[in-house]
Design an enzyme around this catalytic site. Structure first.
Site, PDB file in Angstrom:
ATOM      1  N   ASP A 148       0.490  -1.304  -0.038  1.00  0.00           N
ATOM      2  CA  ASP A 148      -0.230   0.076   0.212  1.00  0.00           C
ATOM      3  C   ASP A 148       0.791   1.303   0.111  1.00  0.00           C
ATOM      4  O   ASP A 148       2.286   0.900   0.631  1.00  0.00           O
ATOM      5  CB  ASP A 148      -0.652  -0.217   1.068  1.00  0.00           C
ATOM      6  CG  ASP A 148      -1.890   1.451   1.814  1.00  0.00           C
ATOM      7  OD1 ASP A 148      -2.525   1.467   0.875  1.00  0.00           O
ATOM      8  OD2 ASP A 148      -1.497   1.910   2.332  1.00  0.00           O
TER       9      ASP A 148
ATOM     10  N   GLU B  24       1.579  -0.235  -4.983  1.00  0.00           N
ATOM     11  CA  GLU B  24       0.575   0.963  -5.407  1.00  0.00           C
ATOM     12  C   GLU B  24       1.581   1.566  -5.326  1.00  0.00           C
ATOM     13  O   GLU B  24       1.670   2.708  -4.659  1.00  0.00           O
ATOM     14  CB  GLU B  24      -0.147   1.325  -4.201  1.00  0.00           C
ATOM     15  CG  GLU B  24      -1.579   2.375  -4.404  1.00  0.00           C
ATOM     16  CD  GLU B  24      -2.258   2.357  -3.577  1.00  0.00           C
ATOM     17  OE1 GLU B  24      -3.553   2.423  -3.905  1.00  0.00           O
ATOM     18  OE2 GLU B  24      -2.203   1.836  -2.448  1.00  0.00           O
TER      19      GLU B  24
END
Length: 697
Positions: free
Chosen positions: A344, A381
């Site tokens: 993330d 990401e």
């Protein structure tokens, strides 16, 4: 009270380690004056012992308690300066979680005593709170993580064979009528889930955060919860809500079952921040152990760098914080047997001390030299909200990256936006502008149309606007640019024409995804026609909005999805590691890629610049430079038509070869068949796929 003695112990490994005779405790804190081990009764209600860790080796405090066994409940306290203006927030009154704890008993219970400062005081976070927080804190649990793995072997799928399925542990299982232990890892390991994934053709299950995380106070006060899990508190512990029986072996059992079914397990992990928030957040672990080391602080160290949008940013530039992250990753691979990670806000992990992104940052270098982590799948990401935070294509190999440009470009083409044919061509050929450098393969682009963050596939064709009122933020949250289309009615409709248009748009979108170069990712439930009622930010919806609705499954679309995945698996041309650049091949001198007009002529600059063009044809072969042993098929011909019905000239074929039509989204039940004619009528708003076969096959 039983008398316990604490011995010197060892500075490694960090955390609580059972050796058969007792437990060694080792904790990092550079700035503490004292670190205390707190032991609790079996029910967790009574603090039975406080034992100061007797030794310090560098910045690691350690001690060994003979006689302790797995199952022992514990916590920590750290004494040191409370000087927020200098970056220090020690408060000995606050019970702290061990950053290396392998299991937590529950989640924190929100109370002002969790704060290191006095809530409501005029001095705000400069004040000091003396209430003991232990009654509101979970307990860490000493664990022996050994597990009888038996013959477990990670599938080690080649990335070119990978089809990722992103899902939520609870969301995928909670509403399934035949799943036992719904909402847990054991539910994921059940036969109905495994059979569904196998029949679909999925090779990798990517789980939303399953490490222990915090329920935000503001959500609980609104009757909501942190459903997605992007507020990590324990980087080594599975979240308690997903443990049906409170045993970490349940996670290991789930992984073993997935492996036996040929499916890899990828974890969505959050190492860019923690759940402690900014200076007004609670003191639960890292802040109380050594705030100045664990977090990136501003020039005024009272305040936190907030490149993540969550209030704080983990300081992975500190060697001991980086060690914690690396130890955590290796633990999940070596002890829990996971097959990869999706990071993330990974741009945050690549920031230098002064905040700039660097693809040679310590985090990337540490991973790239690690013999354990280089054998698993690593997905970034590629953005955060910090300066220069959008880094699509900027990560070093072997990282793959979520490609939002693919998502938006394909959505816009099928919505009918002008000038999108060049974008379609770029994205379906692997997004070479972003990824064809540094020896990176075309599979580095993780192509997706939908993910947990945003509309589901059904909502993408059913809503033109987001509908997030249930989140309690007056529909202000969630991304406003969805490039969606309700096809004539906002939300559910009974009109046959609208339902047919939506079904075809979904088929076109999914066909484009699975016919593109790159690594495809599906959102769990899209194959069933799952809807979130137009909510494109269901981060707090642990209810029917966020759960997959198995009772409303669309069997026709499910079968179509299976056949698409099977077609991709059967055709290596669709899943190449080398990029297609229309270069001649040594084997036959033919270019590996032709961009064609419907009349069979090659595309011209004028064609590419036509803003009203709505159709693109492509003839693909194995890429130039592919070794002869990998030349396993001749050619594919693809048609993407978002315009009116037209006639397409099939590419010239060698003597003794014919084109076989395998896919036509306007006729989803069409059986594959040879096409004898040189021209073919193509319906509007459709995708066709042909392969070139010998006439006598």
């Amino acid at each position: 009270m039983t008398q316990l003695r604490i011995l010197e112990g060892r500075a490694e490994p960090l955390g609580a380690t059972f050796d058969g005779e007792g437990v060694n405790f080792a904790v990092f804190s550079e700035h503490a004056r004292r670190v205390t081990l707190c032991l609790f009764s079996a029910d967790g209600r009574s603090e039975t012992h406080r034992l100061d860790l007797p030794e310090r080796d560098g910045d690691v405090w350690h001690g060994y308690v003979p006689g302790l066994r797995p199952g022992q409940l514990y916590g920590l306290r750290a004494d040191g300066p409370y000087a927020p203006a200098e970056g220090h927030r020690f408060n000995y009154h606050k019970l702290l979680l061990d950053p290396y704890a392998k299991r937590l008993t529950r989640h924190p219970v929100w109370h002002d005593a969790l704060m290191g400062y006095t809530v409501g005081a005029p001095e705000s976070d400069l004040s000091f709170d003396r209430r003991d927080s232990a009654r509101f804190m979970p307990r860490c649990v000493v664990e022996d993580p050994s597990f009888a793995w038996g013959p477990d072997q990670p599938p080690r799928r080649d990335i070119a064979e990978t089809v990722i399925y992103e899902a939520h542990v609870k969301g995928l299982t909670e509403a399934h009528p035949d799943v036992p232990h719904r909402g847990t890892f054991l539910g994921l390991a059940s036969d109905p889930v495994l059979e569904h994934l196998q029949n679909l053709g999925i090779t990798a299950l990517e789980l939303l955060p399953a490490q222990a995380f915090l329920n935000d106070r503001f959500l609980l006060e609104k009757g909501l919860v942190n459903y997605w899990g992007y507020q990590t508190l324990g980087f080594f512990a599975p979240d308690p809500r997903y443990l049906a029986r409170g045993q970490i072996a349940e996670f290991q059992h789930m992984v073993a079952r997935m492996h036996a079914a040929g499916i890899e397990v990828i974890m969505d992990v959050v190492y860019n921040h923690t759940g402690e928030g900014n200076e007004l957040g609670p003191t639960l672990s890292f802040r109380g152990l050594d705030n100045r080391s664990y977090y990136r602080l501003q020039d005024n160290p009272r305040h936190y760098v907030n490149d993540t949008g969550t209030g704080n940013t983990l300081n992975v530039n500190h060697p001991m914080v980086l060690r914690m992250v690396m130890d955590s990753l290796r633990y999940w691979v070596e002890v829990m047997h996971v097959d990869g990670f999706r990071f993330d806000l990974c741009a945050t992990l690549g920031r230098r001390v002064r905040g700039g992104f660097d693809r040679s940052a310590s985090f990337f270098d540490a991973i790239r030299q690690d013999p354990v982590l280089t054998r698993v799948k690593l997905i970034a990401e590629p953005w955060d909200i910090g300066p220069g935070g959008y880094q699509l294509g900027g990560f070093p190999p072997p990282f793959l990256e979520w490609n939002d440009k693919y998502r938006d470009g394909i959505r816009r083409f099928w919505r009918g936006d002008a000038r999108q044919v060049p974008e379609l061509a770029d994205r379906m050929a692997g997004s070479a502008r972003q990824f064809d450098h540094s020896g990176r393969p075309a599979t580095a682009s993780v192509n997706f149309l939908t993910a947990h963050d945003g509309f589901t596939l059904m909502d993408l064709v059913s809503y033109s606007e987001k509908h997030n009122a249930a989140n309690g933020e007056e529909n202000r949250d969630g991304h406003p640019q969805n490039f969606s289309d309700n096809m004539g009615a906002e939300g559910p409709s009974d009109a046959p024409a609208i339902l047919d248009a939506r079904a075809r748009r979904r088929r076109n979108l999914l066909a484009t995804l699975l016919l593109s170069q790159g690594t495809p990712m599906l959102l769990g439930g899209d194959e069933l026609g799952n809807s979130q009622a137009g909510n494109n930010n269901a981060y707090c919806q642990d209810n029917q909005i966020g759960w997959v609705d198995w009772s409303a499954a669309d069997p026709a679309f499910l079968d179509f999805t299976r056949r698409l995945i099977a077609f991709r698996r059967a055709h290596p041309i669709l899943r190449q590691k080398r990029f297609l650049h229309s270069r001649p091949r040594l084997t036959d001198g033919l270019p590996d890629l032709f961009w064609l007009r419907p009349d069979g002529a090659q595309m011209t600059p004028a064609d590419w610049g036509n803003p009203e063009l709505r159709v693109l044809c492509a003839e693909l072969r194995m890429a130039a430079g592919t070794p002869e042993y990998a030349q396993r098929e001749e050619a594919l011909f693809l048609v993407f038509n978002n315009g009116q019905p037209l006639e397409v000239v099939l590419p010239e074929r060698p003597a003794g070869w014919r084109w076989r039509l395998h896919l036509d989204t306007s006729r989803p039940d069409l059986a594959p068949h040879l096409v004898e004619a040189e021209r073919l009528a193509v319906d509007g708003r459709s995708v066709l796929a042909f392969d070139l076969e010998r006439a006598d096959d």
